[in-house]
Motif scaffolding. Sequence first.
Motif, PDB file in Angstrom:
ATOM      1  N   ALA A 197      37.539  14.890  79.494  1.00  0.00           N
ATOM      2  CA  ALA A 197      36.864  16.179  79.663  1.00  0.00           C
ATOM      3  C   ALA A 197      36.613  16.849  78.315  1.00  0.00           C
ATOM      4  N   ARG A 198      37.513  16.626  77.359  1.00  0.00           N
ATOM      5  CA  ARG A 198      37.412  17.247  76.041  1.00  0.00           C
ATOM      6  C   ARG A 198      36.568  16.436  75.067  1.00  0.00           C
ATOM      7  N   CYS A 199      36.181  15.237  75.425  1.00  0.00           N
ATOM      8  CA  CYS A 199      35.492  14.322  74.526  1.00  0.00           C
ATOM      9  C   CYS A 199      34.031  14.769  74.369  1.00  0.00           C
ATOM     10  N   GLY A 200      33.621  15.103  73.152  1.00  0.00           N
ATOM     11  CA  GLY A 200      32.242  15.531  72.932  1.00  0.00           C
ATOM     12  C   GLY A 200      32.138  17.015  72.662  1.00  0.00           C
ATOM     13  N   ALA A 201      30.979  17.571  72.930  1.00  0.00           N
ATOM     14  CA  ALA A 201      30.692  18.975  72.600  1.00  0.00           C
ATOM     15  C   ALA A 201      31.519  19.931  73.462  1.00  0.00           C
ATOM     16  N   PRO A 202      31.981  21.054  72.882  1.00  0.00           N
ATOM     17  CA  PRO A 202      32.750  22.021  73.660  1.00  0.00           C
ATOM     18  C   PRO A 202      32.027  22.520  74.910  1.00  0.00           C
ATOM     19  N   GLU A 203      30.696  22.633  74.834  1.00  0.00           N
ATOM     20  CA  GLU A 203      29.923  23.152  75.972  1.00  0.00           C
ATOM     21  C   GLU A 203      30.049  22.270  77.203  1.00  0.00           C
ATOM     22  N   ALA A 204      30.413  21.009  77.023  1.00  0.00           N
ATOM     23  CA  ALA A 204      30.532  20.095  78.161  1.00  0.00           C
ATOM     24  C   ALA A 204      31.877  20.209  78.859  1.00  0.00           C
TER      25      ALA A 204
END
Length: 249
Positions: free
Chosen positions: A124-131
């Motif tokens: 869930a945390r992998c990638g951009a904060p907006e995701a």
Amino acid sequence: MTTFRRIALATLAAPLALGLAACGSGTEEAGGLSGEPIAAIPAPAGQSWGDVVAKTPEGGYRLGNPDAPIKLIEFASHTCGACANFSATGAPVLKEKYVSTGVVSYEKRSLIRDPLDMTITVLARCGAPEAFHPRASQAWAALGEFGQTLNANGALMEQAMGAPEDQRFVMVAQAAGLIDWFAERGLSRDQAQACLSDSAAITALAEQSRAQADIFEVTGTPTFILNGKKLDENQWPALEPILQQAGAR
């Protein structure tokens, strides 16, 4: 048997219930906050507060006005049925009715309970904060599905417990069907495997999770912190009046 292995086997053996009771022991301190009604605070031009997301120094993901006078933090676990219930029944109203006004900010912090929880949290945390918030919400909605898949793949989960650290959570994700599930929601398989293989980052996340929980004496999930005070309430019908009493009305 290591603690990691023991927790993992317990996760595998027990169905993931979706009850309303907090996952773990309850909180002890009530909020006791009150204030006058607070007027809506406009978002910057071209933005809405519901789209403003930032990763905080404490490791959470804050949604909304960073300077909101009412700051709500939720400690949550991705294998907690009560957290899944709040995600479905409370968080949407909280975001639409209160975060959108700029009066309330909403930050999720992870309290990691077991290897499946860690694996979902990392993805869930992998990638951009907006995701993060959309992915996390969808993952809670699919908690039962993950549990069923994991229970059907007990042999792979067993192998994961003895795997090297940089392979362990990739194998847990495969056992629970998580890599394909997150890929369908925009996280590439390469990204997922890279995040799950970063054992140093995972260790740091586990340590930060425990340190933050210790600061607020969090022993169960969901636990809510309102302007620095821990609340007894852990579901929306009881939480909303407290927000209103604090000025979100």
